[in-house]
Enzyme design. Sequence first.
Site, PDB file in Angstrom:
ATOM      1  N   ARG A 176       0.816  -1.223   0.000  1.00 12.32           N
ATOM      2  CA  ARG A 176       0.000   0.000   0.000  1.00 12.32           C
ATOM      3  C   ARG A 176       0.849   1.272   0.000  1.00 12.32           C
ATOM      4  O   ARG A 176       0.518   2.261   0.669  1.00 12.32           O
ATOM      5  CB  ARG A 176      -0.968   0.055   1.204  1.00 12.32           C
ATOM      6  CG  ARG A 176      -2.180  -0.868   1.198  1.00 12.32           C
ATOM      7  CD  ARG A 176      -3.008  -0.777  -0.046  1.00 12.32           C
ATOM      8  NE  ARG A 176      -2.479  -1.681  -1.049  1.00 12.32           N
ATOM      9  CZ  ARG A 176      -2.673  -2.994  -1.047  1.00 12.32           C
ATOM     10  NH1 ARG A 176      -3.405  -3.546  -0.143  1.00 12.32           N
ATOM     11  NH2 ARG A 176      -2.160  -3.764  -1.975  1.00 12.32           N
ATOM     12  N   SER A 253     -10.955   0.206   2.663  1.00 15.87           N
ATOM     13  CA  SER A 253     -10.352  -0.002   3.982  1.00 15.87           C
ATOM     14  C   SER A 253      -9.811   1.322   4.509  1.00 15.87           C
ATOM     15  O   SER A 253      -9.023   1.981   3.816  1.00 15.87           O
ATOM     16  CB  SER A 253      -9.192  -0.992   3.892  1.00 15.87           C
ATOM     17  OG  SER A 253      -9.660  -2.212   3.382  1.00 15.87           O
ATOM     18  N   GLU A 355      -5.144   4.285   5.530  1.00 17.69           N
ATOM     19  CA  GLU A 355      -4.734   3.954   4.156  1.00 17.69           C
ATOM     20  C   GLU A 355      -4.956   5.129   3.202  1.00 17.69           C
ATOM     21  O   GLU A 355      -4.123   5.382   2.331  1.00 17.69           O
ATOM     22  CB  GLU A 355      -5.508   2.719   3.678  1.00 17.69           C
ATOM     23  CG  GLU A 355      -5.144   2.310   2.274  1.00 17.69           C
ATOM     24  CD  GLU A 355      -5.856   1.045   1.823  1.00 17.69           C
ATOM     25  OE1 GLU A 355      -5.798   0.036   2.551  1.00 17.69           O
ATOM     26  OE2 GLU A 355      -6.448   1.076   0.742  1.00 17.69           O
TER      27      GLU A 355
HETATM   28  C1  LIG Z   1     -15.378   0.791  -2.011  1.00 21.80           C
HETATM   29  C2  LIG Z   1     -13.864   0.913  -2.145  1.00 21.80           C
HETATM   30  C3  LIG Z   1     -13.076  -0.227  -2.229  1.00 21.80           C
HETATM   31  C4  LIG Z   1     -11.677  -0.107  -2.371  1.00 21.80           C
HETATM   32  N1  LIG Z   1     -10.922  -1.253  -2.457  1.00 21.80           N
HETATM   33  C5  LIG Z   1      -9.566  -1.161  -2.587  1.00 21.80           C
HETATM   34  C6  LIG Z   1      -8.777  -2.358  -2.691  1.00 21.80           C
HETATM   35  O1  LIG Z   1      -9.286  -3.476  -2.674  1.00 21.80           O
HETATM   36  N2  LIG Z   1      -7.425  -2.210  -2.793  1.00 21.80           N
HETATM   37  C7  LIG Z   1      -6.826  -0.980  -2.835  1.00 21.80           C
HETATM   38  O2  LIG Z   1      -5.595  -0.938  -2.934  1.00 21.80           O
HETATM   39  N3  LIG Z   1      -7.566   0.153  -2.754  1.00 21.80           N
HETATM   40  C8  LIG Z   1      -8.906   0.099  -2.636  1.00 21.80           C
HETATM   41  N4  LIG Z   1      -9.659   1.244  -2.530  1.00 21.80           N
HETATM   42  C9  LIG Z   1      -8.981   2.562  -2.540  1.00 21.80           C
HETATM   43  C10 LIG Z   1      -8.969   3.262  -3.920  1.00 21.80           C
HETATM   44  O3  LIG Z   1     -10.006   2.803  -4.747  1.00 21.80           O
HETATM   45  C11 LIG Z   1      -7.657   3.069  -4.649  1.00 21.80           C
HETATM   46  O4  LIG Z   1      -6.592   3.528  -3.876  1.00 21.80           O
HETATM   47  C12 LIG Z   1      -7.651   3.837  -5.999  1.00 21.80           C
HETATM   48  O5  LIG Z   1      -6.495   3.509  -6.727  1.00 21.80           O
HETATM   49  C13 LIG Z   1      -7.708   5.355  -5.835  1.00 21.80           C
HETATM   50  O6  LIG Z   1      -7.912   5.913  -7.113  1.00 21.80           O
HETATM   51  P1  LIG Z   1      -8.557   7.332  -7.313  1.00 21.80           P
HETATM   52  O7  LIG Z   1      -8.481   7.629  -8.760  1.00 21.80           O
HETATM   53  O8  LIG Z   1      -9.915   7.354  -6.712  1.00 21.80           O
HETATM   54  O9  LIG Z   1      -7.570   8.241  -6.471  1.00 21.80           O
HETATM   55  P2  LIG Z   1      -7.915   9.583  -5.693  1.00 21.80           P
HETATM   56  O10 LIG Z   1      -8.719   9.241  -4.476  1.00 21.80           O
HETATM   57  O11 LIG Z   1      -8.487  10.597  -6.596  1.00 21.80           O
HETATM   58  O12 LIG Z   1      -6.457  10.026  -5.225  1.00 21.80           O
HETATM   59  C14 LIG Z   1      -5.756   9.270  -4.262  1.00 21.80           C
HETATM   60  C15 LIG Z   1      -4.361   9.882  -4.078  1.00 21.80           C
HETATM   61  O13 LIG Z   1      -3.627   9.720  -5.276  1.00 21.80           O
HETATM   62  C16 LIG Z   1      -3.287  11.003  -5.811  1.00 21.80           C
HETATM   63  N5  LIG Z   1      -3.466  10.896  -7.266  1.00 21.80           N
HETATM   64  C17 LIG Z   1      -4.551  10.457  -7.938  1.00 21.80           C
HETATM   65  N6  LIG Z   1      -4.311  10.467  -9.268  1.00 21.80           N
HETATM   66  C18 LIG Z   1      -3.052  10.933  -9.421  1.00 21.80           C
HETATM   67  C19 LIG Z   1      -2.225  11.192 -10.553  1.00 21.80           C
HETATM   68  N7  LIG Z   1      -2.641  10.967 -11.819  1.00 21.80           N
HETATM   69  N8  LIG Z   1      -0.979  11.671 -10.337  1.00 21.80           N
HETATM   70  C20 LIG Z   1      -0.529  11.910  -9.090  1.00 21.80           C
HETATM   71  N9  LIG Z   1      -1.267  11.695  -7.983  1.00 21.80           N
HETATM   72  C21 LIG Z   1      -2.520  11.202  -8.152  1.00 21.80           C
HETATM   73  C22 LIG Z   1      -4.226  11.992  -5.168  1.00 21.80           C
HETATM   74  O14 LIG Z   1      -3.631  13.292  -5.115  1.00 21.80           O
HETATM   75  C23 LIG Z   1      -4.392  11.377  -3.784  1.00 21.80           C
HETATM   76  O15 LIG Z   1      -3.273  11.693  -2.994  1.00 21.80           O
HETATM   77  C24 LIG Z   1     -11.060   1.174  -2.397  1.00 21.80           C
HETATM   78  C25 LIG Z   1     -11.872   2.323  -2.288  1.00 21.80           C
HETATM   79  C26 LIG Z   1     -13.261   2.193  -2.172  1.00 21.80           C
HETATM   80  C27 LIG Z   1     -14.117   3.424  -2.079  1.00 21.80           C
END
Ligand SMILES: Cc1cc2nc3c(=O)[nH]c(=O)nc-3n(C[C@H](O)[C@H](O)[C@H](O)COP(=O)(O)OP(=O)(O)OC[C@H]3O[C@@H](n4cnc5c(N)ncnc54)[C@H](O)[C@@H]3O)c2cc1C
Length: 363
Positions: A176, A253, A355
Amino acid sequence: MSDVYAESTTGADPTDPATLARYTTLRLGGAAGRLETATSADEIVHRVQEAERREDPVLILAGGSNVVIGDRGFPGTVVLVRSRGLRVVGEDADTVTVRVEAGEPWDDLVAATVANGWSGLECLSGIPGSAGATPIQNVGAYGQEVAETVTGVQVYDRTDGSVGRIDAADCGFVYRGSIFKYSDRWVVLSVDFRLARSPLSGPVRYAELARALGVEVGDQVPLADARATVLRLRAGKGMVLDAADPDTWSVGSFFTNPVLELEAYELLRERAADLGEPPAWPGAGDVVKVSAAWLIDKAGFVKGHPGPEGVAISSKHTLALTNRGGTASTAALVALAREIRDAVHDRFGVTLHPEPVLINCTI
Ligand SMILES: Cc1cc2nc3c(=O)[nH]c(=O)nc-3n(C[C@H](O)[C@H](O)[C@H](O)COP(=O)(O)OP(=O)(O)OC[C@H]3O[C@@H](n4cnc5c(N)ncnc54)[C@H](O)[C@@H]3O)c2cc1C
């Protein structure tokens, strides 16, 4: 703009288009000083450079599924990453390498790879968010993580204004985490994944998944079966977004599984002696990863446990802190997180770490 990403009207001041609650899966977070949408890599770079010229702080936001944004929002420029597309940039008899734009919805990508007979992402089905965010915390689930398939990341480097590539070996992938998490230095523009040409999944590593598939750990199954079974297991835990189900209004999580040195693990076993053996897995080196969900549950927080003002632990998963609607706020959510963290520490001497990335709020 309407798309697969979170865009809800539940949250603080839904009439304000800059209210970040509209763009997070928690449906929480105050307003952005300025909100801009970027639909290509060039536009992402341009938007960030413009904000830098204004000396405005920058927040990159994609699916909003791994951020907790404070009730006062973000007093700078929020760049919404909405670039799309994937193309094959390398192939041989056994593998194919695809370059995926940062804003490509992650699960659309996984579905496409499964449909094409490209193996390596199938166990990561149903995870919300964007492809570009997956290297940030080395997204993982059901025994797979993106560090196994990412070969490189195209980035904009804010320290010198250059666009370049970081090879996977230099991404610092750990459980992570990576060099990108908690760093404002790099903006991910696209990600390269090398996938196997195979109708079968990788060896199934996760016991619960193997049981659900009716196979042994280590067996391989048709890609579509792996995807369907992961989606079914995740849905049962509220881990697939569903606008109608507040159990999914979360960041997934909230806490990572603690990674303990052997000595700390033995201390935990002593403190938990009356509760049976804490579920644990060997980590890399002399460390043990223990189940955060078990620690939380045994510290007295059952599924559905209510927090203050419209937040609660999910009724389907102990690790998910959720917005139940109405008067919920980020302050209430982090108060619940704090209560859980402190109780687990008091009971077991183990510190839980969040996380998601916390923005203008803290636990
Ligand atoms: C219901 C649910 C289930 C989930 N299950 C999992 C799982 O099983 N495993 C897991 O690992 N995660 C899980 N997650 C967490 C999440 O989905 C992941 O971490 C996902 O990759 C985040 O993507 P996002 O585009 O929503 O990022 P965001 O929430 O938009 O951003 C997250 C972080 O990354 C940065 N960021 C985003 N895009 C970029 C970019 N292009 N360049 C630089 N920085 C960037 C943002 O500034 C922020 O700091 C879950 C979340 C939810 C709501």
